[in-house]
Design a protein around this motif. Sequence first.
Motif, PDB file in Angstrom:
ATOM      1  N   GLU A  63       6.213  15.138  16.256  1.00  0.00           N
ATOM      2  CA  GLU A  63       6.589  13.729  16.456  1.00  0.00           C
ATOM      3  C   GLU A  63       6.800  13.434  17.938  1.00  0.00           C
ATOM      4  O   GLU A  63       6.331  12.422  18.456  1.00  0.00           O
ATOM      5  CB  GLU A  63       7.888  13.413  15.712  1.00  0.00           C
ATOM      6  CG  GLU A  63       7.727  12.966  14.302  1.00  0.00           C
ATOM      7  CD  GLU A  63       9.069  12.629  13.677  1.00  0.00           C
ATOM      8  OE1 GLU A  63       9.951  12.054  14.371  1.00  0.00           O
ATOM      9  OE2 GLU A  63       9.242  12.938  12.490  1.00  0.00           O
ATOM     10  N   LYS A  97       9.373  17.864  13.917  1.00  0.00           N
ATOM     11  CA  LYS A  97      10.020  17.092  14.986  1.00  0.00           C
ATOM     12  C   LYS A  97       9.306  17.280  16.324  1.00  0.00           C
ATOM     13  O   LYS A  97       9.156  16.344  17.101  1.00  0.00           O
ATOM     14  CB  LYS A  97      11.492  17.486  15.122  1.00  0.00           C
ATOM     15  CG  LYS A  97      12.322  17.058  13.955  1.00  0.00           C
ATOM     16  CD  LYS A  97      12.357  15.548  13.846  1.00  0.00           C
ATOM     17  CE  LYS A  97      13.222  15.108  12.681  1.00  0.00           C
ATOM     18  NZ  LYS A  97      13.245  13.665  12.514  1.00  0.00           N
ATOM     19  N   PHE A 147      17.163  22.258  13.224  1.00  0.00           N
ATOM     20  CA  PHE A 147      16.423  21.357  12.338  1.00  0.00           C
ATOM     21  C   PHE A 147      16.270  21.894  10.919  1.00  0.00           C
ATOM     22  O   PHE A 147      15.581  21.297  10.102  1.00  0.00           O
ATOM     23  CB  PHE A 147      15.045  21.039  12.942  1.00  0.00           C
ATOM     24  CG  PHE A 147      15.148  20.220  14.192  1.00  0.00           C
ATOM     25  CD1 PHE A 147      15.373  18.852  14.137  1.00  0.00           C
ATOM     26  CD2 PHE A 147      15.055  20.821  15.432  1.00  0.00           C
ATOM     27  CE1 PHE A 147      15.484  18.097  15.286  1.00  0.00           C
ATOM     28  CE2 PHE A 147      15.160  20.072  16.592  1.00  0.00           C
ATOM     29  CZ  PHE A 147      15.373  18.705  16.516  1.00  0.00           C
TER      30      PHE A 147
END
Length: 88
Positions: A61, A58, A49
């Motif tokens: 999320e 991420k 990432f």
Amino acid sequence: MVAADLMESQRSYLKYVYRLPEAGPVGGWRVMRHGRKKKGSRIFLDGHFGGAAAALDKALEYRDSLTPKPSGRSIRTRTAPKTGSQHE
């Protein structure tokens, strides 16, 4: 900020999110959520990432997608039954 410092300063913010051991060959974050309604586990590697901060974003999320949202309905609580008469 070092990932370990972030983890200590943001403990409640990082609920269900854990840093992979720094001694390992790769850095990253693990999300583990095991509840009645939604379950999931996934690893977010820093290298994939573009760094620890992006991997953490991420991971959060994903964690939020597993966390049940409030339904908007009010929750009633039960009260103890009243004893005796109020008009004595």
